[in-house]
Design an enzyme around this catalytic site. Structure first.
Site, short mmCIF file in Angstrom:
data_model
loop_
_atom_site.label_atom_id
_atom_site.label_comp_id
_atom_site.label_asym_id
_atom_site.label_seq_id
_atom_site.Cartn_x
_atom_site.Cartn_y
_atom_site.Cartn_z
N LYS A 45 7.35 38.63 -20.13
CA LYS A 45 8.16 39.67 -19.51
C LYS A 45 9.63 39.31 -19.65
CE LYS A 45 8.28 39.79 -15.08
NZ LYS A 45 7.92 39.88 -13.65
N ASP A 56 12.59 42.26 -11.11
CA ASP A 56 11.14 42.29 -11.02
C ASP A 56 10.77 43.35 -9.98
OD1 ASP A 56 8.37 41.29 -11.18
OD2 ASP A 56 8.78 40.47 -9.19
N SER A 95 8.24 44.62 -15.29
CA SER A 95 7.00 44.37 -14.57
C SER A 95 5.84 44.18 -15.53
CB SER A 95 6.69 45.55 -13.62
OG SER A 95 5.43 45.37 -13.01
N ASP A 142 7.12 43.82 -8.16
CA ASP A 142 6.23 43.39 -7.08
C ASP A 142 6.79 42.18 -6.35
OD1 ASP A 142 4.12 45.29 -7.54
OD2 ASP A 142 3.59 44.17 -9.33
#
Length: 333
Positions: free
Chosen positions: A231, A69, A181, A71
């Site tokens: 995702k 991932d 993301s 963030d």
């Protein structure tokens, strides 16, 4: 549950800390080592983790891939006492009216994302609405490519200590890194360029990618929308190597089959939902590393049961560098 201040103390390792970085001419400074020592983590099942490490190491780097991932996983959660911005949240499109409209969407939809009373099916529909509306506002508001560069330059965003070392180590061993993301690929690329000042041939991004016209105006988005609830590796056809605005591309573009054949996975995430990033992959072994950045007491129980290793309090990436060095070492090292 076991708790340690150093990953090195519990996982089998023959790697000297001073050579974690793949750059043969560099070594960790004492300040970096002291930072790593401050990183605390929990392991729920040490025996299972050791078995996974042994299996992945015996298979070798050719069978390994890393799924991460972006963030609050690759990037820091806190920066100088302030909450770091996300790749989506940092964007200022140069039109205050539309920036306000996107902020209002966030205020409405973000609480729904975490509501315990809404089903996954309904949440998925809501997230699709949110992303589509937000993307529509970026187009309608006349986003230009230069606004992305300026937004990143002014943003409160930074990578965790050790991310460069991790990428370098994996690049040297031809281990692919897929950055998944729900944000915007073009912004993630710009953050990589501005904050790391280099590209990596083994890094690909699975995210929402913008399409600009010859004058640099946003005209559409490429492919299907990737949001927080879809995702996963089913979106692998969206994967693309880092490229520049003129269309130049770093690294191979046709290695999807090769990635799918890599059946050992190191997954990095900051949310339990990130575990779904590997759903579409038929893997043999997966080590899931979680970063629990905030609300430790409230969330630790769920995280420790879901992830093989959980790093606490916005930890550095140096423990993961140590882990990867173990996964890529041979039995005789």
């Amino acid at each position: 549950m076991t708790s340690h201040s150093l990953l090195h103390t519990s996982l089998p390792s023959r790697i000297n800390r001073t050579v974690w970085c793949c750059n043969k001419n560099s070594s960790y400074t004492s300040s970096r080592v002291e930072m790593e020592k401050a990183d605390s983590f929990v392991v729920d099942d040490q025996e299972l983790l050791d078995k996974k490490i042994s299996s992945i190491r015996n298979a070798g780097p050719a069978k390994l891939q890393v799924i991460a991932d972006f963030d609050a996983t690759l990037t820091r959660y806190w920066i100088n006492g302030r909450r770091g911005q996300s790749s989506h949240g940092l964007l200022q499109q140069g039109n205050p009216e539309f920036d306000v409209k996107r902020h209002k969407l966030h205020e409405y939809y973000h609480p729904l994302e975490f509501s315990p009373t809404i089903s996954i099916e309904e949440k998925t529909k809501l997230m699709e609405e949110w992303w589509e509306k937000s993307h529509g506002l970026l187009i309608e508001g006349g986003l230009i490519y230069s606004a992305i560069k300026e937004s990143v330059s002014n943003a409160t965003i930074a990578f965790r200590e050790g991310v460069v070392e991790l990428f370098e180590y994996l690049e040297e061993r031809d281990v692919p890194v897929l950055i998944f993301s729900a944000g915007l690929a073009d912004i993630i690329e710009e953050v990589l360029k501005q904050k790391l000042h280099r590209s990596f041939k083994n890094v690909r991004i699975v995210s929402n990618r913008m399409v600009f016209d010859n004058d640099g105006h946003l005209v559409s988005f490429k492919g299907k929308t990737i949001h927080v609830l879809n995702k996963n590796e089913h979106a692998l056809d969206m994967a693309a190597p880092i490229h520049d605005q003129s269309g130049g591309i770093d690294g191979p573009t046709d290695d999807t089959a090769s990635v799918e054949q890599r059946t050992n996975v190191l997954l990095l995430g900051d949310h339990i939902g990130d575990l779904g990033m590997s759903d579409g992959l038929n893997y043999e072994n997966r080590i899931a590393v979680g970063f629990l950045n905030d609300n430790i007491e409230k969330s630790i129980s769920g995280y420790q049961k879901s992830f093989d290793i959980v790093y606490l309090n916005d930890a550095s990436m140096l423990g993961v560098v140590d882990l990867v060095s173990q996964l890529c070492s041979s039995g005789g090292d």
